[in-house]
Design a protein around this motif. Structure first.
Motif, PDB file in Angstrom:
ATOM      1  N   LEU A 193       1.285  -4.072  -5.329  1.00 57.13           N
ATOM      2  CA  LEU A 193       1.969  -5.477  -4.988  1.00 57.13           C
ATOM      3  C   LEU A 193       2.425  -5.899  -6.364  1.00 57.13           C
ATOM      4  CD1 LEU A 193      -0.368  -6.848  -2.235  1.00 57.13           C
ATOM      5  CD2 LEU A 193       1.900  -6.010  -1.916  1.00 57.13           C
ATOM      6  N   ILE A 194       1.665  -5.877  -7.470  1.00 58.65           N
ATOM      7  CA  ILE A 194       2.223  -6.215  -8.755  1.00 58.65           C
ATOM      8  C   ILE A 194       3.180  -5.461  -9.174  1.00 58.65           C
ATOM      9  CG2 ILE A 194       1.289  -6.583 -11.074  1.00 58.65           C
ATOM     10  CD1 ILE A 194      -1.558  -6.967 -10.145  1.00 58.65           C
ATOM     11  N   ASP A 195       3.531  -4.276  -8.994  1.00 58.60           N
ATOM     12  CA  ASP A 195       4.432  -3.450  -9.249  1.00 58.60           C
ATOM     13  C   ASP A 195       5.860  -3.822  -8.543  1.00 58.60           C
ATOM     14  OD1 ASP A 195       3.461  -1.714 -11.167  1.00 58.60           O
ATOM     15  OD2 ASP A 195       3.347  -0.029  -9.930  1.00 58.60           O
ATOM     16  N   GLN A 196       5.598  -4.476  -7.477  1.00 60.33           N
ATOM     17  CA  GLN A 196       6.886  -4.969  -6.678  1.00 60.33           C
ATOM     18  C   GLN A 196       7.545  -6.109  -7.349  1.00 60.33           C
ATOM     19  OE1 GLN A 196       7.777  -3.210  -3.752  1.00 60.33           O
ATOM     20  NE2 GLN A 196       5.810  -2.288  -4.526  1.00 60.33           N
ATOM     21  N   PHE A 197       6.708  -7.063  -8.339  1.00 60.29           N
ATOM     22  CA  PHE A 197       7.426  -8.147  -8.954  1.00 60.29           C
ATOM     23  C   PHE A 197       7.184  -8.186 -10.416  1.00 60.29           C
ATOM     24  CE2 PHE A 197       3.346  -9.557  -7.036  1.00 60.29           C
ATOM     25  CZ  PHE A 197       2.615  -9.939  -8.032  1.00 60.29           C
ATOM     26  N   SER A 198       6.490  -7.260 -10.945  1.00 59.42           N
ATOM     27  CA  SER A 198       6.396  -7.367 -12.447  1.00 59.42           C
ATOM     28  C   SER A 198       7.497  -7.429 -13.351  1.00 59.42           C
ATOM     29  CB  SER A 198       4.851  -6.234 -13.109  1.00 59.42           C
ATOM     30  OG  SER A 198       5.599  -5.014 -12.796  1.00 59.42           O
ATOM     31  N   GLU A 199       8.412  -6.595 -12.984  1.00 57.77           N
ATOM     32  CA  GLU A 199       9.527  -6.626 -13.769  1.00 57.77           C
ATOM     33  C   GLU A 199      10.687  -7.744 -13.819  1.00 57.77           C
ATOM     34  OE1 GLU A 199      11.305  -2.848 -12.724  1.00 57.77           O
ATOM     35  OE2 GLU A 199       9.988  -1.609 -14.115  1.00 57.77           O
ATOM     36  N   ARG A 200      10.309  -8.716 -12.679  1.00 54.17           N
ATOM     37  CA  ARG A 200      11.231  -9.693 -12.478  1.00 54.17           C
ATOM     38  C   ARG A 200      10.841 -10.953 -13.414  1.00 54.17           C
ATOM     39  NH1 ARG A 200      10.059  -9.534  -6.783  1.00 54.17           N
ATOM     40  NH2 ARG A 200       9.118 -11.850  -6.913  1.00 54.17           N
ATOM     41  N   GLY A 201       9.521 -11.154 -13.927  1.00 54.39           N
ATOM     42  CA  GLY A 201       8.952 -11.930 -14.923  1.00 54.39           C
ATOM     43  C   GLY A 201       8.698 -13.413 -14.076  1.00 54.39           C
ATOM     44  N   ARG A 202       8.679 -13.386 -12.677  1.00 53.88           N
ATOM     45  CA  ARG A 202       8.446 -14.593 -12.055  1.00 53.88           C
ATOM     46  C   ARG A 202       7.807 -14.055 -10.522  1.00 53.88           C
ATOM     47  NH1 ARG A 202      12.614 -14.701  -8.353  1.00 53.88           N
ATOM     48  NH2 ARG A 202      14.663 -13.452  -9.221  1.00 53.88           N
ATOM     49  N   ALA A 203       7.018 -14.708  -9.843  1.00 50.16           N
ATOM     50  CA  ALA A 203       6.701 -14.282  -8.453  1.00 50.16           C
ATOM     51  C   ALA A 203       6.114 -15.625  -7.790  1.00 50.16           C
ATOM     52  CB  ALA A 203       5.591 -13.313  -8.586  1.00 50.16           C
ATOM     53  N   ASP A 204       6.015 -15.456  -6.684  1.00 55.31           N
ATOM     54  CA  ASP A 204       5.314 -16.446  -5.694  1.00 55.31           C
ATOM     55  C   ASP A 204       3.990 -15.657  -5.618  1.00 55.31           C
ATOM     56  OD1 ASP A 204       4.236 -17.957  -3.627  1.00 55.31           O
ATOM     57  OD2 ASP A 204       5.850 -17.940  -2.283  1.00 55.31           O
ATOM     58  N   LEU A 205       2.891 -16.177  -6.220  1.00 56.12           N
ATOM     59  CA  LEU A 205       1.731 -15.405  -5.958  1.00 56.12           C
ATOM     60  C   LEU A 205       1.075 -15.584  -4.807  1.00 56.12           C
ATOM     61  CD1 LEU A 205      -0.251 -15.553  -9.360  1.00 56.12           C
ATOM     62  CD2 LEU A 205       1.299 -13.976  -8.538  1.00 56.12           C
ATOM     63  N   LEU A 206       1.294 -16.595  -3.990  1.00 55.34           N
ATOM     64  CA  LEU A 206       0.835 -16.825  -2.492  1.00 55.34           C
ATOM     65  C   LEU A 206       1.408 -15.785  -1.656  1.00 55.34           C
ATOM     66  CD1 LEU A 206      -1.357 -18.738  -1.058  1.00 55.34           C
ATOM     67  CD2 LEU A 206       0.778 -19.585   0.116  1.00 55.34           C
ATOM     68  N   ASN A 207       2.799 -15.660  -1.538  1.00 53.43           N
ATOM     69  CA  ASN A 207       3.221 -15.013  -0.549  1.00 53.43           C
ATOM     70  C   ASN A 207       3.663 -13.517  -1.009  1.00 53.43           C
ATOM     71  OD1 ASN A 207       3.793 -16.923   1.490  1.00 53.43           O
ATOM     72  ND2 ASN A 207       5.080 -18.187  -0.016  1.00 53.43           N
ATOM     73  N   ASP A 208       3.630 -13.181  -2.261  1.00 56.00           N
ATOM     74  CA  ASP A 208       3.988 -11.822  -2.706  1.00 56.00           C
ATOM     75  C   ASP A 208       2.757 -11.353  -2.979  1.00 56.00           C
ATOM     76  OD1 ASP A 208       6.693 -12.495  -2.801  1.00 56.00           O
ATOM     77  OD2 ASP A 208       7.033 -12.919  -4.958  1.00 56.00           O
ATOM     78  N   TYR A 209       1.533 -11.957  -3.037  1.00 54.14           N
ATOM     79  CA  TYR A 209       0.309 -11.296  -3.625  1.00 54.14           C
ATOM     80  C   TYR A 209      -0.746 -11.616  -2.603  1.00 54.14           C
ATOM     81  CZ  TYR A 209      -3.254  -9.446  -6.606  1.00 54.14           C
ATOM     82  OH  TYR A 209      -4.107  -8.646  -7.226  1.00 54.14           O
ATOM     83  N   ALA A 210      -1.253 -13.056  -2.899  1.00 49.44           N
ATOM     84  CA  ALA A 210      -2.540 -13.380  -2.107  1.00 49.44           C
ATOM     85  C   ALA A 210      -2.335 -13.113  -0.541  1.00 49.44           C
ATOM     86  CB  ALA A 210      -2.793 -14.789  -2.314  1.00 49.44           C
ATOM     87  N   LYS A 211      -1.262 -13.374  -0.080  1.00 48.26           N
ATOM     88  CA  LYS A 211      -0.943 -13.157   1.271  1.00 48.26           C
ATOM     89  C   LYS A 211      -1.224 -11.677   2.022  1.00 48.26           C
ATOM     90  CE  LYS A 211       2.569 -13.919   5.102  1.00 48.26           C
ATOM     91  NZ  LYS A 211       3.873 -14.533   5.243  1.00 48.26           N
ATOM     92  N   LEU A 212      -0.138 -10.764   1.015  1.00 45.86           N
ATOM     93  CA  LEU A 212       0.068  -9.454   1.542  1.00 45.86           C
ATOM     94  C   LEU A 212      -1.514  -8.568   1.276  1.00 45.86           C
ATOM     95  CD1 LEU A 212       3.472  -9.153   0.036  1.00 45.86           C
ATOM     96  CD2 LEU A 212       2.891  -9.109   2.684  1.00 45.86           C
ATOM     97  N   LEU A 213      -1.994  -8.854   0.079  1.00 53.27           N
ATOM     98  CA  LEU A 213      -3.370  -8.152  -0.006  1.00 53.27           C
ATOM     99  C   LEU A 213      -3.934  -7.864   0.917  1.00 53.27           C
ATOM    100  CD1 LEU A 213      -4.641  -7.471  -3.655  1.00 53.27           C
ATOM    101  CD2 LEU A 213      -6.232  -7.788  -1.424  1.00 53.27           C
ATOM    102  N   PRO A 214      -4.664  -8.907   1.609  1.00 52.24           N
ATOM    103  CA  PRO A 214      -5.520  -8.859   2.612  1.00 52.24           C
ATOM    104  C   PRO A 214      -4.981  -8.201   3.891  1.00 52.24           C
ATOM    105  CG  PRO A 214      -5.251 -11.237   2.229  1.00 52.24           C
ATOM    106  CD  PRO A 214      -4.515 -10.521   1.257  1.00 52.24           C
ATOM    107  N   LEU A 215      -3.697  -8.594   4.169  1.00 57.62           N
ATOM    108  CA  LEU A 215      -3.086  -7.919   4.978  1.00 57.62           C
ATOM    109  C   LEU A 215      -3.094  -6.453   5.223  1.00 57.62           C
ATOM    110  CD1 LEU A 215      -0.131 -10.009   5.916  1.00 57.62           C
ATOM    111  CD2 LEU A 215      -1.983  -9.660   7.735  1.00 57.62           C
ATOM    112  N   LEU A 216      -2.640  -5.895   3.990  1.00 53.47           N
ATOM    113  CA  LEU A 216      -2.423  -4.477   3.506  1.00 53.47           C
ATOM    114  C   LEU A 216      -4.096  -4.008   3.826  1.00 53.47           C
ATOM    115  CD1 LEU A 216      -0.018  -4.277   0.905  1.00 53.47           C
ATOM    116  CD2 LEU A 216       0.246  -3.583   3.460  1.00 53.47           C
TER     117      LEU A 216
END
Length: 449
Positions: free
Chosen positions: A137-160
């Motif tokens: 998941l971090i690889d999905q946004f790490s090159e952008r320099g910005r993210a929404d840690l709730l919807n890009d990370y905290a939400k998706l990680l437990p689902l996966l």
């Protein structure tokens, strides 16, 4: 303050579904506490309940399953047709034949199957499962320099993670992820629930034919002999009770650690301490554990009528002035974030391991992580049950998306530098989960390159 003369909200009930409650729920808890350990609330338009805000009274309800039943089929207003079937709180309150909504021998049978299966998950395995998901998941946004840690990370990680724990193949996992996400976000919940049911029944049939080293297979093999319908409902319960609280636990703890007002990381606050602080003060599931008194019950001056919802405010109980010293010391045994009594959360240890691992991963990967907006600009999601951010925007120095490649190399899989790893574009996965490859199948593809 005299209970009878204390100011009451319009209609005599405090609403728990508006923006004012989302912004500051403790003003409602304090207002009710002025009258006693419980008070009348409105969970959603037309849905009345009694909210328990006192710690001692909460324990009384949680620990007395004879007087306070969990079976929502007792709900008088629902049975009389006074609650519309499209009411937004019904997915969280309506009866399902699982551990949350059963009592007595039925509850014991179902809960034992669940707890015995969860007991086979050790800490080492959980960390091993969480770490590559976090890297992905971090690889999905790490090159952008910005993210929404709730919807890009905290939400998706437990689902996966639940796809992994349930042993889902790619197609079933993609449907499971998109359907559960839609249900939590209130997006065409009826269709999403049908898709969720269909994919779980397909998963159960698959695991009956070809069992694996996963929770679904363990539930199937348990001596309780669960039917397919019972298996489906326990899996839904596990995801529902695991994904939303975990998302909020990770998100709220990250907010605390990144907040300049609390100087979380700068003050040397440990991740474990941040999580404990959240469990006390920003309880991820703030109000839930709905009970139905089998007879009229006096709860410290407020009578809860038989077969009407009595909801436990874990958040208000944790802020009870009677617990001031325990709260100051952050005594882990005193707060009610994990519930209490026969329905207490059976997975609190795995849940904390997941949160700690996920938070440590993101902080180590992006060490200059900062909030992208002022903390006061963050919004809290409306709803009576959760304490949940709408989003957690952050900024950081862009870093190469090479974490999964490193993980593969650690597993002995050679990846050429020019060989692109499969990805799941965030926007596409959210908007068209049925037509485009989802996060789970993309994650599995990485281990097939």
């Amino acid at each position: 303050m005299d209970r009878q003369s204390a100011p009451a909200p319009a209609g005599g009930r405090c609403p728990m579904h508006d923006a004012a409650f989302a912004a500051d729920p403790h003003q409602v808890y304090d207002r009710l506490r002025a009258h006693g350990p419980a008070g009348p609330v409105e969970l959603a338009p037309g849905v009345d309940a009694t909210l328990v805000v006192g710690h001692e009274t909460a324990l009384r309800v949680l620990q007395n399953s004879t007087l306070f039943a969990r079976d929502a089929r007792r709900w008088k207003a629902l049975n009389e047709g006074r609650i519309p079937l499209d009411n937004p709180v019904l997915p969280m309150m309506a009866y399902r034949p699982n551990c949350l909504f059963t009592d007595g021998a039925v509850h014991l049978r179902l809960r034992k199957a669940v707890t015995d299966s969860l007991a086979r998950l050790n800490i080492t395995r959980i960390r091993r499962d969480v770490e590559p998901l976090a890297d992905y998941l971090i690889d999905q946004f790490s090159e952008r320099g910005r993210a929404d840690l709730l919807n890009d990370y905290a939400k998706l990680l437990p689902l996966l993670l639940f796809n992994k724990l349930f042993g889902c193949p790619a197609d079933i996992g993609d449907t499971l992820t998109s359907a559960m996400s839609a249900i939590f976000d209130g997006q065409d919940a009826l269709r999403a629930n049908e898709e969720l049911t269909a994919c779980l029944m397909e998963l159960i049939a698959l695991k009956r034919r070809r069992p694996g080293d996963d929770v679904t297979s363990w539930l199937i093999q348990h001596p309780a002999g669960l039917t397919d319908e019972e298996l489906k409902d326990q899996l839904v319960m596990l995801m529902g009770a695991g994904v939303e609280p975990e998302r909020n636990l990770i998100g709220n703890a990250l907010l605390l650690l990144l907040s300049p007002d609390t100087s979380g990381r700068d003050s040397g606050l440990l991740v474990e301490e941040a999580i404990d602080h959240v469990l006390w003060n920003q309880t991820p599931i703030a109000n839930y554990a709905t009970h139905y008194p089998v007879q009229d019950v006096d709860l410290g001056g407020v009578v809860a009528q038989a077969n009407t919802p009595v909801v436990i405010s874990f958040a208000a109980a944790n802020s009870d002035p009677a617990l001031a010293e325990a709260r100051r010391m952050h005594s882990k045994g005193a707060h009610l974030a994990w519930g209490a009594g026969p329905h207490a959360c059976p997975a609190k240890d795995p849940a904390q391991v997941i949160a700690v691992t996920a938070i440590e991963k993101i902080l180590n990967a992006l060490p200059d992580l900062t909030l992208a907006v002022h903390e006061k600009e963050l919004e809290w999601r409306p709803g009576p049950f959760h304490r949940a951010l709408v989003a957690l925007p952050v900024a950081f120095s862009p870093t190469p998306a090479t974490r999964m490649a490193a993980a593969l190399q650690n597993r002995g899989v050679a990846v050429a530098p020019e060989q692109p790893l499969p990805t799941a574009p965030v926007a596409a996965a959210r908007q068209e989960p049925a037509r485009k490859k989802g996060f789970w199948s993309s994650f599995l593809d990485i281990f097939r390159v």
